[in-house]
Write an enzyme that holds these catalytic residues in place. Structure first.
Site, mmCIF file in Angstrom:
data_model
loop_
_atom_site.group_PDB
_atom_site.id
_atom_site.type_symbol
_atom_site.label_atom_id
_atom_site.label_comp_id
_atom_site.label_asym_id
_atom_site.label_seq_id
_atom_site.Cartn_x
_atom_site.Cartn_y
_atom_site.Cartn_z
ATOM 1 N N PRO A 1 0.783 -1.236 0.000
ATOM 2 C CA PRO A 1 0.000 0.000 0.000
ATOM 3 C C PRO A 1 0.820 1.295 0.000
ATOM 4 O O PRO A 1 0.850 2.033 0.976
ATOM 5 C CB PRO A 1 -0.822 -0.125 1.283
ATOM 6 C CG PRO A 1 0.028 -0.952 2.181
ATOM 7 C CD PRO A 1 0.822 -1.876 1.320
ATOM 8 N N CYS A 2 1.462 1.587 -1.125
ATOM 9 C CA CYS A 2 2.244 2.821 -1.213
ATOM 10 C C CYS A 2 1.345 4.057 -1.162
ATOM 11 O O CYS A 2 1.819 5.156 -0.914
ATOM 12 C CB CYS A 2 3.123 2.816 -2.463
ATOM 13 S SG CYS A 2 2.203 2.597 -3.972
#
Ligand SMILES: [Zn+2]
Length: 350
Positions: free
Chosen positions: A318-319
């Site tokens: 989850p950047c």
């Protein structure tokens, strides 16, 4: 929610004029004069600014008495294959070794021209090429299992060895024999509330999840093939099936963490950074400073940002949960609108 903020309205109107796909799912436009609502990229004529109401959710537009547009079907996932295209895909899957001809399409009540246009637009290849890719994929798997080139060729529906070799080389880049040491990355296109995405997986796990309109995607594909010494072919395996299911659950708010094997070739530092990204919980955010601190390399803030930028597995790694120290969004490969949507979605479903 009805959007009143004038600045936001202007930004959205610009997105509509430009048919910017990065805004798909982040708002819906409703036209007062026709009573119809659309997604930002609808190919219907752009209405006048003063005649539009913008809503956050399709539900809001419906509740305000608007009807979904028949062209862009805003209540479906954007670019979900229409029924007749789904039928064409079914025909292919029934027996991938048999070429689905125009005649067969017509016999099933489908228009070959429409099928061709859809594939060209959404898969970037012709319907015939899509079928060829599936057949070659299967032949390649056979070869890897030790089958003879001749057997694979004939099993794949080719009646000449040279025809098979030629098609194989065009798609794979090497002859059937030369490419035996390569591995296969399978690719599938899925639709989500934020627009279509590609999922890629090796037999070890998921190696790419990206929005199909992401910039430099071609380069990313090339890079991945090189790093994994693999070829990308159309198809699905168990990892992709699980990924599709879990992404769906994520988007409907019922899934907060993913449980799928990942296959992420990268430098040791990148690996470490991507691992750390996965430690940021659903609904929370972090900064590069915080992340660098966590891995014990406080000065590596820029390297951290760089590794983040090279993340190929959107949402699952989850950047999007990394924001600037001051709280601004900074960048996102899939577009800032999507990043904001994902963060809002997570805080709502926390
Ligand atoms: Zn529309």
């Amino acid at each position: 929610m009805l959007i009143h903020d004038q600045q936001k309205r202007e930004e959205y109107y610009e997105a509509v004029q430009k048919k910017n796909s990065q805004y798909i799912g982040t708002f819906f436009l409703a036209v007062k004069t026709t009573g119809i609502f659309c997604i930002p990229t609808c190919r219907a004529r752009t209405p006048k600014f003063e005649n539009i109401e913008f809503f956050t959710l399709s539900k809001d537009a419906l509740q305000n008495g608007y009807r979904p547009c028949k062209i862009c079907k805003p209540t479906n996932h954007a670019y979900e294959p229409p029924k007749d295209i789904q039928k064409a895909i079914e025909l292919v899957n029934q027996n991938i070794f048999e070429k689905v001809s125009d005649y067969q399409l017509k016999e099933n009540g489908l228009q070959p021209e429409k099928v061709r246009r859809w594939f060209k637009k959404h898969h970037g290849m012709t319907f015939q090429a899509y079928q060829r890719m599936l057949r070659i994929n299967s032949a390649f798997q056979d070869l890897k299992k030790g089958k003879q080139v001749t057997d694979s060729a004939f099993n794949s529906g080719y009646n000449s060895l040279s025809g098979f070799g030629y098609t194989f080389k065009v798609l794979v880049g090497d002859s059937p024999k030369e490419s035996l040491n390569k591995s296969v990355i399978l690719i599938t296109r899925v639709t989500t509330p934020l627009g279509p995405m590609f999922i890629c997986a090796s037999d070890k796990g998921i190696c790419l999840v990206e929005f199909t309109d992401r910039k430099m995607l071609e380069i990313e594909f090339r890079d991945l093939q090189k790093k994994m010494d693999a070829i990308i072919l159309q198809g699905e395996n168990e990892h992709i099936k699980t990924c599709k299911k879990q992404l769906n659950e994520y988007f409907n708010g019922s899934r907060k963490s993913f449980d799928i094997p990942l296959d992420l070739p990268g430098t040791p530092f990148q690996q470490l950074s991507w691992k750390e990204l996965q430690n940021i919980p659903f609904g929370a955010t972090s900064t590069y400073q915080e992340m660098a601190k966590k891995i014990g390399k406080e000065t590596a803030v820029r390297a951290m940002a760089n590794a983040n930028g090279h993340n190929r597995v959107a949402i699952i790694v989850p950047c999007h949960r990394v924001i600037a120290k001051g709280g601004s969004l900074t960048g996102y490969g899939g577009g800032l609108q999507r990043k904001q949507w994902l963060l809002d979605h997570e805080s709502k479903n926390k």
